[in-house]
Structure formats: structure tokens, C-alpha cells
Design an enzyme around this catalytic site. Structure first.
Site, mmCIF file in Angstrom:
data_model
loop_
_atom_site.group_PDB
_atom_site.id
_atom_site.type_symbol
_atom_site.label_atom_id
_atom_site.label_comp_id
_atom_site.label_asym_id
_atom_site.label_seq_id
_atom_site.Cartn_x
_atom_site.Cartn_y
_atom_site.Cartn_z
ATOM 1 N N ASP A 284 -0.125 0.717 5.104
ATOM 2 C CA ASP A 284 -0.716 1.107 3.510
ATOM 3 C C ASP A 284 -0.188 1.715 3.399
ATOM 4 O O ASP A 284 0.184 1.772 1.669
ATOM 5 C CB ASP A 284 -1.975 0.345 3.769
ATOM 6 C CG ASP A 284 -2.934 -0.269 2.746
ATOM 7 O OD1 ASP A 284 -4.467 0.390 2.417
ATOM 8 O OD2 ASP A 284 -2.556 0.188 1.039
ATOM 9 N N ASP A 416 -9.054 -4.622 1.806
ATOM 10 C CA ASP A 416 -10.431 -3.484 2.454
ATOM 11 C C ASP A 416 -10.790 -3.628 4.042
ATOM 12 O O ASP A 416 -11.670 -3.873 4.578
ATOM 13 C CB ASP A 416 -10.059 -2.351 2.027
ATOM 14 C CG ASP A 416 -8.769 -2.168 1.099
ATOM 15 O OD1 ASP A 416 -9.131 -1.402 0.232
ATOM 16 O OD2 ASP A 416 -7.839 -1.798 2.147
#
Lengths: 496, 102
Positions: A284, A416
Site C-alpha cells: 500500500d 481498509d
């Protein structure tokens, strides 16, 4: 991959303008606001890949705000600017600007806590009450090696192999998503998104109900189950891909993220899960912040084209992408590539059986979602849903009506949500509430810090790394150090 | 994420109508959401030309929801009471078989 995008990326001048314009009641909408009705509203399931896109789009619109003086019809943030242009800059005192920054941070953080906590709550309650959502069941196509090995070394090696295979899927999905976006294959992305949510909503919901019914041990008839699944699924499709009331949309996003997290938790072997969490955070970070990172490319491309991020797969606390009464006719489907899970693109595998394919697709979709919002850089597995990006509405402009809400606010990707929930689910598997609460608090603190950074840096940020790092550190330290320490203290009746 | 106040009356009518029509496909949940969501629009806002139509849709959606709730409750009561007595049909319709305890 999760990125928190600060839509309010205004230059100081704009800020003062914004602040000044708040005194105005004039609301300019209409031709300057692009019509977003044709955008799917919710595509939560898209895993991280999508999430980033969303954030990038939001960031793009936000940053275009600061770049351009003229009103760009494609940039609907300019409508705000247009409004604000009416007042001279000098009248804005600087302290209001600071106030706005701080105010933005606090309210948004709180608004993000609630959905993240709700998602985690759903996951943990389901795990505690049903027995079928425990890991170690069937193996999964994404992590083909089992962890039943005799020595620890072998176990680590096979876990690493699993992790790399998994990451390979995710990265491939992200790259495919970006390619699709670059070549403007919006229809494919859109269709893929719809397929993903369809599968997620019906298939996973059905298996979820079967697990719940089995654990409740009450006889339920097939007709009622099919009816309930059909209802919830159809209404979900309506709310996500078309128009629906905001609370219902948010509820669906949270629920979809929880379902995906449960699926992930069920199928990920133990050590593989931890390794994947760590590697995904790193991925990420790379994908969002590096100049050549895929998610960053996605954001910038979306920005150049002046398009909005695909709103599906983003959790928004406010009315995002609202269609105003006098919207101009849509220019073209504004697809935020973010929403589409790159993972989804990877799912074409004829050799897998139906279930595996479905799961893969689900993961892909999920990943796409994650990208949009804070998870921007994880285009990983399609089946992973992107954490819903939570769009936090800025509450500091009371005069400006909802039109501004869309543009302001922090968006959190669905991916997330999913990864936070997975972390917490693994932490709660031990049965020790100390560990669970410690991980929960650490995740929330990480979220706070990420939002703080977002408010300062005002660019798309990955939402995973900080939180997951805190969570992992706290999990292992609590299990191996703090737990036995407190037990010893308790035994010895020493209170500190 | 849509805000009804931001839309034109025609759009609101359009959304209400689509929700109403789609609810006929065995979707009482859609009708319920339609009734709740547009309740304020139908009764609490100043009248505008499409409000009468929205009002009929909301009322019909609410009635449809009530009818469906009655049907579902009746069917469930029937099933729970007669499941063991229906023979093979009861087993066929059961989704989950309760485990015995020992």
C-alpha cells in the site's frame, strides 16, 4: 493502498476564499458540476485497488481546486471556488484557516471511527457466535499451500510462498485495473463492478445466513432464506449502484466489508494471514506514494482527465457525489478506476471451480474498493473488498450546503475496513480480550494519525501502513510480553 | 448517497416511482425503504406538483409492506408448526436441520 484523501486540498488562498465564502449563502451548482448520477454509488466491495482510485480522484478534484483559477466545469470543486471568488482574500484572518484545519481533523476522525468500529463489531460477533467462520477449513485458491507442517521453518517458508502468491494476485489485479482505466474501458470496469457486488451480495450473504442458521440451531425453511437473501441483495444493488438513502448505503458498505473480512479470515491460514497483513501494508505504501506506483498513476490519470473517482466502494459519511437539481447532462460515465478492483480484473480462471471463482471475484472486487479510500495502493485480490472509503464531510462550513459535502471530507476505502477487521478477527481468535482491545485501540490510533497526516500533507495517503503496524506490534507484544507480565503481576498481587 | 432535497421534483418522483415498481418483484424491503425515505417528501414538505403522485406511491408502498409482512409471518408460523408433520415436503423445505443434543 488505502488512502485517505483530503478533498480539501486547497491552497491557502483558496482556503481563505472558502472561509470567506462561507459567509455567503450563494450556492452555485448546475452546469459546473458534473453529473454523477451515472456513477454507481456504492461499490464497497472493491478491494483496495479501487479504494485508491477513489481517493486519488478525490485528491485530484481537490488539488485541481488549488491549481486552477478559472472555473473548470469538470472540476466540481471549482464551483466552490467560484463561489468564493467573490470576496477578496485579504479579509480572511489566518486563524480561521488554522481553525479549519483542526476542525477538519477532529470531526472527520470521529466520523471514521464509527463505521470502522461497526465493521469490526460485526466481524467479531459473528466469529464468536458461529463456529463455521474459523480458519483452517477448505483451502483457497489464493493461498494454495497448507500450513500443517512439522517444523517451524517449513511453516514459515510455505507461509511466505502463500503470501507472495496472494500478493501476486493483488498486484496483477491492480495493474489490470489501471490498464483498463488508462484505455478508458469504462464499460468493462462498470460491468465488473456490478458483477462483483452481485456475487458478493447474493452468494456470500447466502453462505452467511447458512452459517448463522446453523449456529442458531433453529429450523428455517428454504423459502424464507431465499426470500430474505433476495430482498437484502436486491435492495443492496439498488442502494449501491443507483440511488438510495445515505444511511442504508453506509450500512451496506459496512456489512459488505464485514462479510469480506469474514471470508478472508476463514480462508487465510494463520501465519500466512499475519504475513499478508504486513506485506499488504508495505505494498500500500509503495503503490500510493512512489511516483511509479500504480495507485498513484491511477489518481493522477483521473486527475488529468478531470474525472471523479468511482464512488462505489467508497464509504462516505456525507452525501458524496450528489446530483444537483440542475445537473448538466452527463458527459461520459465517470468511472473512478479506483472503485474497480484491479483484483477483479484478474478473476478469469476457467480452471477453478465455481466456488473458488466466486471467491476470487469477490476478493477482487473488494480490493478495488479498497483502493479508493485510504487503501489506495492495494489493488490486491479482487475478493478483498476495498475498505469503504469513508468520506468525511467537513462540518466546518455550515453555510455551504450539501454541495460542498461531496467535495470535502476524507474518503476511506473499503479495503481498509476489511483489513482492519481481519486484523482484529485474528487478534480475537485467541479468546483473550486484552489482546483484542489492545489491537482495537491501536488500529484507531493509527487511523487518527493517518488522518492527521492527511490534514497536514493534503495528498492521498495509504491508510493501512500506520494502523496495521501499530496493530501488529501491539498484538505480538501483548500476546508474548504484556499478557504474561500482567498475569505474573496479578498472581503476585502487585498493582501498578 | 443522495439527498432528496437536492434533486428536482421530477427526479424525486422518478426515484419514488422506480422504487415502487421494482418492489413488485417480491421486494417488500424496497417498499419499506421507499415509504420511509419519501415519507417526509410526501407529507411534511410544502406541496409541489409531483407531491400528490409521490404520496400515492408512499401509501401504496406502505400497504404493500404490511401485506408482505403478514404473508411472511403467517408462512413462518405455518412452517414451524407443521414442519415435522409435513413429511418429505417438510424436509425438503428445511434449510437448516437442528442438531440434536446428547
Amino acid at each position: 493502498m488505502h488512502r485517505l484523501i483530503d478533498d480539501n486540498q486547497d491552497s491557502p488562498d483558496e482556503m481563505t476564499e472558502l472561509l470567506k465564502s462561507q459567509d455567503n449563502d450563494t450556492i452555485i451548482d448546475g452546469p459546473e458540476r458534473p453529473n454523477i448520477t451515472n456513477l454507481p454509488d456504492v461499490a464497497i466491495i472493491q478491494t483496495s485497488t479501487d479504494g485508491e482510485n477513489i481517493s486519488s480522484n478525490a485528491a485530484a478534484t481537490a488539488s485541481s481546486h488549488s491549481r486552477v483559477e478559472a472555473i473548470d466545469p469538470q472540476d466540481h470543486e471549482t464551483t466552490h471556488r467560484h463561489r468564493r471568488n467573490e470576496q477578496p482574500d485579504e479579509q480572511r484572518p489566518l486563524n480561521i484557516e488554522h481553525e479549519e484545519i483542526f476542525k477538519y481533523g477532529a470531526s472527520h476522525v470521529v466520523k471514521l471511527f464509527v463505521p470502522v468500529s461497526l465493521c469490526m463489531l460485526i466481524v467479531i460477533i459473528t466469529i464468536k457466535t458461529t463456529s463455521s467462520y474459523t480458519p483452517g477449513g477448505a483451502t483457497w485458491a489464493y493461498t494454495p499451500f497448507t500450513e500443517d507442517k512439522s517444523t517451524n521453518t517449513q511453516r514459515i517458508l510455505f507461509s511466505l510462498a502463500n503470501t507472495f502468491i496472494f500478493m501476486g494476485f493483488v498486484i496483477t489485479a491492480t495493474v489490470i485495473l489501471i490498464l483498463l482505466y488508462k484505455f478508458k474501458c469504462y464499460k468493462i470496469i462498470h460491468g465488473w463492478l456490478i458483477l462483483t457486488t452481485l456475487m458478493l451480495l447474493f452468494f456470500f450473504l447466502y453462505s452467511y445466513f447458512s452459517s448463522i442458521s446453523a449456529s442458531l440451531n433453529r429450523p428455517i425453511d428454504m423459502i424464507t432464506i431465499c426470500f430474505i437473501t433476495w430482498n437484502i441483495g436486491a435492495v443492496g444493488m439498488f442502494c449501491i449502484h443507483w440511488k438510495g438513502p445515505l444511511p442504508i448505503q453506509q450500512a451496506y458498505l459496512i456489512f459488505m466489508s464485514a462479510l469480506l473480512a469474514l471470508v478472508f479470515y476463514k480462508f487465510l491460514p494463520d501465519w500466512t494471514g499475519w504475513l499478508i497483513l504486513g506485506v499488504i501494508s508495505i505494498w500500500d505504501l509503495i503503490a500510493v506514494l512512489c511516483p511509479k506506483g500504480p495507485l498513484r498513476i491511477l489518481v493522477e490519470t483521473a486527475h488529468e482527465r478531470g474525472e471523479q473517482i468511482f464512488p462505489a466502494l467508497i464509504y462516505s459519511s456525507t452525501m458524496v457525489y450528489m446530483v444537483t437539481a440542475v445537473d448538466p447532462p452527463p458527459r461520459e460515465p465517470q468511472f473512478a478506476p479506483d472503485n474497480v478492483d484491479t483484483n477483479m480484473a484478474v478473476n478469469v480462471d476457467e480452471t477453478l471451480n465455481e466456488e473458488q471463482r466466486n471467491q476470487r471475484a469477490a476478493i477482487r472486487n473488494n480490493n478495488a474498493r479498497r483502493q479508493l479510500i485510504p487503501r489506495s495502493d492495494v489493488p490486491q485480490t479482487a475478493t478483498r473488498r476495498e475498505p469503504a472509503r469513508y468520506v468525511v464531510e467537513r462540518s466546518n462550513s455550515p453555510v455551504i450546503d450539501d454541495d460542498d459535502d461531496d467535495e470535502k471530507g476524507v474518503k476511506l476505502g473499503l479495503g481498509d475496513f476489511i483489513f482492519y477487521s481481519i486484523l482484529l478477527a485474528k487478534a480475537s481468535a485467541l479468546g483473550d480480550w486484552n489482546v483484542t482491545i489492545a489491537c482495537y485501540v491501536s488500529l484507531l490510533i493509527g487511523l487518527c494519525l493517518t488522518l492527521l497526516l492527511l490534514a497536514i500533507i493534503r495528498k492521498a495517503l495509504p491508510a493501512l501502513p500506520i494502523s496495521i503496524t501499530f496493530g501488529l506490534v501491539l498484538y505480538f507484544s501483548t500476546v508474548y510480553i504484556i499478557g504474561p507480565f500482567s498475569a505474573e503481576l496479578n498472581l503476585g498481587q502487585v498493582f501498578i | 448517497m443522495v439527498s432528496l432535497s437536492k434533486k428536482s421534483p421530477e427526479e424525486r418522483l422518478n426515484i419514488c416511482r422506480k422504487y415502487y415498481r421494482a418492489g413488485f418483484a417480491f421486494l417488500p424491503l424496497l417498499w419499506l425503504i421507499n415509504a420511509i425515505w419519501f415519507y417526509k417528501q410526501a407529507f411534511k414538505v410544502e406541496p409541489y406538483p409531483q407531491q400528490a403522485q409521490i404520496r400515492t406511491y408512499v401509501i401504496r408502498s406502505a400497504i404493500g409492506t404490511l401485506i408482505w409482512i403478514i404473508i411472511i409471518v403467517a408462512w413462518n408460523i405455518t412452517f414451524q408448526l407443521l414442519r415435522t408433520k409435513m413429511g418429505p415436503l417438510g424436509d425438503f423445505l428445511t434449510f437448516v436441520y437442528p442438531r440434536g443434543y446428547y
